[in-house]
Design a protein around this motif. Structure first.
Motif, PDB file in Angstrom:
ATOM      1  N   LEU A   1     146.109  -3.469  28.370  1.00  0.00           N
ATOM      2  CA  LEU A   1     145.957  -4.047  29.705  1.00  0.00           C
ATOM      3  C   LEU A   1     146.471  -5.482  29.749  1.00  0.00           C
ATOM      4  O   LEU A   1     147.029  -5.917  30.754  1.00  0.00           O
ATOM      5  CB  LEU A   1     144.497  -3.992  30.140  1.00  0.00           C
ATOM      6  N   ALA A   2     146.280  -6.227  28.664  1.00  0.00           N
ATOM      7  CA  ALA A   2     146.784  -7.603  28.628  1.00  0.00           C
ATOM      8  C   ALA A   2     148.298  -7.610  28.713  1.00  0.00           C
ATOM      9  O   ALA A   2     148.900  -8.452  29.390  1.00  0.00           O
ATOM     10  CB  ALA A   2     146.316  -8.295  27.351  1.00  0.00           C
ATOM     11  N   ARG A   3     148.928  -6.659  28.042  1.00  0.00           N
ATOM     12  CA  ARG A   3     150.392  -6.574  28.082  1.00  0.00           C
ATOM     13  C   ARG A   3     150.873  -6.130  29.462  1.00  0.00           C
ATOM     14  O   ARG A   3     151.914  -6.565  29.939  1.00  0.00           O
ATOM     15  CB  ARG A   3     150.878  -5.600  27.015  1.00  0.00           C
ATOM     16  N   ARG A   4     150.084  -5.283  30.117  1.00  0.00           N
ATOM     17  CA  ARG A   4     150.450  -4.793  31.444  1.00  0.00           C
ATOM     18  C   ARG A   4     150.388  -5.891  32.488  1.00  0.00           C
ATOM     19  O   ARG A   4     151.159  -5.928  33.439  1.00  0.00           O
ATOM     20  CB  ARG A   4     149.525  -3.639  31.836  1.00  0.00           C
ATOM     21  N   GLY A   5     149.432  -6.819  32.326  1.00  0.00           N
ATOM     22  CA  GLY A   5     149.259  -7.889  33.304  1.00  0.00           C
ATOM     23  C   GLY A   5     148.303  -7.486  34.402  1.00  0.00           C
ATOM     24  O   GLY A   5     147.718  -6.399  34.395  1.00  0.00           O
ATOM     25  N   GLY A   6     148.103  -8.373  35.362  1.00  0.00           N
ATOM     26  CA  GLY A   6     147.159  -8.110  36.436  1.00  0.00           C
ATOM     27  C   GLY A   6     145.824  -8.758  36.155  1.00  0.00           C
ATOM     28  O   GLY A   6     145.622  -9.439  35.133  1.00  0.00           O
ATOM     29  N   GLU A   7     144.878  -8.561  37.067  1.00  0.00           N
ATOM     30  CA  GLU A   7     143.561  -9.191  36.943  1.00  0.00           C
ATOM     31  C   GLU A   7     142.645  -8.311  36.102  1.00  0.00           C
ATOM     32  O   GLU A   7     142.064  -7.340  36.582  1.00  0.00           O
ATOM     33  CB  GLU A   7     142.962  -9.416  38.336  1.00  0.00           C
ATOM     34  N   VAL A   8     142.517  -8.656  34.833  1.00  0.00           N
ATOM     35  CA  VAL A   8     141.714  -7.895  33.889  1.00  0.00           C
ATOM     36  C   VAL A   8     140.589  -8.777  33.365  1.00  0.00           C
ATOM     37  O   VAL A   8     140.813  -9.945  33.025  1.00  0.00           O
ATOM     38  CB  VAL A   8     142.562  -7.393  32.702  1.00  0.00           C
ATOM     39  N   ARG A   9     139.388  -8.230  33.302  1.00  0.00           N
ATOM     40  CA  ARG A   9     138.257  -8.950  32.716  1.00  0.00           C
ATOM     41  C   ARG A   9     137.612  -8.088  31.642  1.00  0.00           C
ATOM     42  O   ARG A   9     137.667  -6.861  31.704  1.00  0.00           O
ATOM     43  CB  ARG A   9     137.220  -9.302  33.793  1.00  0.00           C
ATOM     44  N   CYS A  10     136.994  -8.763  30.675  1.00  0.00           N
ATOM     45  CA  CYS A  10     136.313  -8.059  29.595  1.00  0.00           C
ATOM     46  C   CYS A  10     134.821  -8.363  29.657  1.00  0.00           C
ATOM     47  O   CYS A  10     134.400  -9.433  30.104  1.00  0.00           O
ATOM     48  CB  CYS A  10     136.867  -8.479  28.235  1.00  0.00           C
ATOM     49  N   LEU A  11     134.033  -7.404  29.189  1.00  0.00           N
ATOM     50  CA  LEU A  11     132.576  -7.529  29.195  1.00  0.00           C
ATOM     51  C   LEU A  11     132.031  -7.097  27.843  1.00  0.00           C
ATOM     52  O   LEU A  11     132.457  -6.069  27.300  1.00  0.00           O
ATOM     53  CB  LEU A  11     131.978  -6.645  30.295  1.00  0.00           C
ATOM     54  N   THR A  12     131.104  -7.869  27.301  1.00  0.00           N
ATOM     55  CA  THR A  12     130.399  -7.437  26.101  1.00  0.00           C
ATOM     56  C   THR A  12     128.907  -7.581  26.336  1.00  0.00           C
ATOM     57  O   THR A  12     128.442  -8.575  26.913  1.00  0.00           O
ATOM     58  CB  THR A  12     130.828  -8.252  24.850  1.00  0.00           C
ATOM     59  N   MET A  13     128.167  -6.564  25.942  1.00  0.00           N
ATOM     60  CA  MET A  13     126.706  -6.567  26.073  1.00  0.00           C
ATOM     61  C   MET A  13     126.103  -6.773  24.686  1.00  0.00           C
ATOM     62  O   MET A  13     126.621  -6.269  23.694  1.00  0.00           O
ATOM     63  CB  MET A  13     126.222  -5.248  26.660  1.00  0.00           C
ATOM     64  N   TYR A  14     124.987  -7.515  24.624  1.00  0.00           N
ATOM     65  CA  TYR A  14     124.390  -7.806  23.319  1.00  0.00           C
ATOM     66  C   TYR A  14     122.871  -7.731  23.392  1.00  0.00           C
ATOM     67  O   TYR A  14     122.269  -7.809  24.468  1.00  0.00           O
ATOM     68  CB  TYR A  14     124.823  -9.189  22.825  1.00  0.00           C
ATOM     69  N   THR A  15     122.269  -7.559  22.218  1.00  0.00           N
ATOM     70  CA  THR A  15     120.817  -7.528  22.091  1.00  0.00           C
ATOM     71  C   THR A  15     120.357  -8.740  21.273  1.00  0.00           C
ATOM     72  O   THR A  15     121.170  -9.455  20.677  1.00  0.00           O
ATOM     73  CB  THR A  15     120.353  -6.249  21.379  1.00  0.00           C
ATOM     74  N   ASP A  16     119.047  -8.964  21.212  1.00  0.00           N
ATOM     75  CA  ASP A  16     118.508 -10.047  20.390  1.00  0.00           C
ATOM     76  C   ASP A  16     118.654  -9.745  18.903  1.00  0.00           C
ATOM     77  O   ASP A  16     118.684 -10.657  18.074  1.00  0.00           O
ATOM     78  CB  ASP A  16     117.033 -10.273  20.737  1.00  0.00           C
ATOM     79  N   ASP A  17     118.722  -8.461  18.578  1.00  0.00           N
ATOM     80  CA  ASP A  17     118.918  -8.039  17.189  1.00  0.00           C
ATOM     81  C   ASP A  17     120.382  -8.265  16.821  1.00  0.00           C
ATOM     82  O   ASP A  17     121.282  -7.798  17.520  1.00  0.00           O
ATOM     83  CB  ASP A  17     118.562  -6.560  17.057  1.00  0.00           C
ATOM     84  N   PRO A  18     120.674  -8.952  15.725  1.00  0.00           N
ATOM     85  CA  PRO A  18     122.078  -9.183  15.314  1.00  0.00           C
ATOM     86  C   PRO A  18     122.885  -7.898  15.180  1.00  0.00           C
ATOM     87  O   PRO A  18     124.106  -7.921  15.358  1.00  0.00           O
ATOM     88  CB  PRO A  18     121.930  -9.894  13.971  1.00  0.00           C
ATOM     89  N   ALA A  19     122.213  -6.781  14.892  1.00  0.00           N
ATOM     90  CA  ALA A  19     122.937  -5.514  14.748  1.00  0.00           C
ATOM     91  C   ALA A  19     123.561  -5.072  16.071  1.00  0.00           C
ATOM     92  O   ALA A  19     124.512  -4.288  16.079  1.00  0.00           O
ATOM     93  CB  ALA A  19     122.001  -4.429  14.221  1.00  0.00           C
ATOM     94  N   GLY A  20     123.031  -5.565  17.172  1.00  0.00           N
ATOM     95  CA  GLY A  20     123.565  -5.210  18.481  1.00  0.00           C
ATOM     96  C   GLY A  20     124.280  -6.359  19.153  1.00  0.00           C
ATOM     97  O   GLY A  20     124.438  -6.370  20.388  1.00  0.00           O
ATOM     98  N   ASP A  21     124.708  -7.336  18.373  1.00  0.00           N
ATOM     99  CA  ASP A  21     125.381  -8.513  18.932  1.00  0.00           C
ATOM    100  C   ASP A  21     126.797  -8.600  18.362  1.00  0.00           C
ATOM    101  O   ASP A  21     126.998  -8.936  17.198  1.00  0.00           O
ATOM    102  CB  ASP A  21     124.589  -9.772  18.581  1.00  0.00           C
ATOM    103  N   GLU A  22     127.784  -8.270  19.196  1.00  0.00           N
ATOM    104  CA  GLU A  22     129.182  -8.264  18.750  1.00  0.00           C
ATOM    105  C   GLU A  22     130.002  -9.336  19.466  1.00  0.00           C
ATOM    106  O   GLU A  22     131.232  -9.245  19.564  1.00  0.00           O
ATOM    107  CB  GLU A  22     129.793  -6.876  19.008  1.00  0.00           C
ATOM    108  N   ARG A  23     129.321 -10.376  19.935  1.00  0.00           N
ATOM    109  CA  ARG A  23     130.007 -11.399  20.725  1.00  0.00           C
ATOM    110  C   ARG A  23     131.081 -12.140  19.928  1.00  0.00           C
ATOM    111  O   ARG A  23     132.137 -12.466  20.473  1.00  0.00           O
ATOM    112  CB  ARG A  23     128.983 -12.394  21.285  1.00  0.00           C
ATOM    113  N   ASP A  24     130.832 -12.397  18.667  1.00  0.00           N
ATOM    114  CA  ASP A  24     131.836 -13.122  17.875  1.00  0.00           C
ATOM    115  C   ASP A  24     133.160 -12.361  17.826  1.00  0.00           C
ATOM    116  O   ASP A  24     134.240 -12.950  17.966  1.00  0.00           O
ATOM    117  CB  ASP A  24     131.317 -13.364  16.456  1.00  0.00           C
ATOM    118  N   TYR A  25     133.081 -11.047  17.607  1.00  0.00           N
ATOM    119  CA  TYR A  25     134.296 -10.233  17.537  1.00  0.00           C
ATOM    120  C   TYR A  25     134.965 -10.146  18.904  1.00  0.00           C
ATOM    121  O   TYR A  25     136.195 -10.215  19.012  1.00  0.00           O
ATOM    122  CB  TYR A  25     133.957  -8.833  17.022  1.00  0.00           C
TER     123      TYR A  25
END
Length: 301
Positions: A248-272
């Motif tokens: 989608l980034a290569r295609r262009g246009g208005e693209v947004r990304c979303l990441t959901m996370y938990t308080d448990d580090p096992a469910g937190d992928e924000r760094d990646y």
């Protein structure tokens, strides 16, 4: 708004049904009314075929522009109708169901992706197909109760796909399968298998396999992205979502990304997710899962 439809295949000799009443009860719009079919839709677009056959949902060419098909040419429609939808599996793809009427037989085909759900129920007057079980019930033509044995089997098999649901009398037409209704006889059978596509083809001979795979994936992502003006991509920084975001980034246009996370580090992928979006120069929205927002009465899908 998700696509919704109710398709009523009338049985020969059955009692006529009040189309206006069905539209009022379901809140859908009557798109087709014939001697054999009543088709009600919401956010499904206009059916691509309207006479001997009906196609609901989103259809793309297998080899062609990365955009939905708005209209089938007469020769294309003729081929699809003549082979009962087999050419849909060979020349097209998407999220759709195809309905084919011939004399006393009605055949419904669901695309292999399973993106457009298809549940059905049989009544004395008609066989009903719908995008969700609620529509079958709100039609007033289908009555059900919990099928406790099917529910137990569902849990035991750990969601292994099968036609039966936990509601008595309501079944699912599985992805890549067809359902043929002839009088009181109903037969569901598989029409698509991945083994047809796992062997090398002539297409792969013309270019390296990695490049062929890249082109096919990009074409598929761009095709679905063309159906919306502002795509939102759920990303984790893992392989699958990263590929979609990169296309989608290569295609262009208005693209947004979303990441959901938990308080448990096992469910937190924000760094990646941050590293991915920084590399692709895409905006990232970060939101926490909140227990108070969970509605156990609504399916995740």
């Amino acid at each position: 708004m998700k696509p919704r439809y109710l398709l009523v295949a009338l049985h020969r000799g059955g009692e006529p049904l009040d189309a206006d009443r069905l539209a009022a009860m379901t809140g859908l719009t009557l798109a087709i009314a014939s001697d054999r079919l009543l088709v009600f839709v919401q956010s499904c677009g206009q059916p691509l075929l309207r006479d001997e056959a009906v196609i609901l949902g989103t259809l793309f060419w297998r080899h062609g522009p990365a955009r939905p098909i708005a209209r089938l040419e007469a020769d294309e429609a003729k081929v699809i109708i003549a082979d009962g939808g087999q050419s849909l599996l060979e020349r097209y793809w998407g999220g759709y169901i195809g309905v084919f009427v011939a004399d006393a037989m009605i055949r419904v085909l669901r695309d292999p992706s399973g993106l457009l759900p298809c549940y059905y129920a049989v009544t004395p007057a008609a066989t009903l197909f719908a995008s969700d079980a609620d529509l079958l019930l709100t039609s007033g033509l289908v009555h059900t109760c919990i099928d406790w044995l099917a529910l137990a089997r569902h849990h035991y098999t750990r969601q292994l796909p099968e036609p039966a649901t936990a509601l008595a009398g309501i079944c699912e037409l599985l992805p890549g399968c067809s359902l043929t209704v002839t009088g009181a006889a109903i037969e569901q059978q598989a029409e698509w298998t991945p083994w047809t596509y796992v062997r090398p083809t002539r297409d792969c001979d013309a270019e390296p396999p990695a490049e062929h795979l890249r082109r096919v994936v990009a074409q598929a992502v761009h095709a679905w992205a063309s159906t919306c003006s502002r795509p939102l991509v759920s990303v984790s920084g893992g392989l699958d979502s990263s590929i979609v975001a990169a296309c989608l980034a290569r295609r262009g246009g208005e693209v947004r990304c979303l990441t959901m996370y938990t308080d448990d580090p096992a469910g937190d992928e924000r760094d990646y997710a941050r590293m991915l979006c920084s590399h692709l120069d895409l905006p990232l929205v970060e939101r926490a899962y909140r227990l108070e927002d969970i509605d156990t009465d609504m399916a995740v899908s």
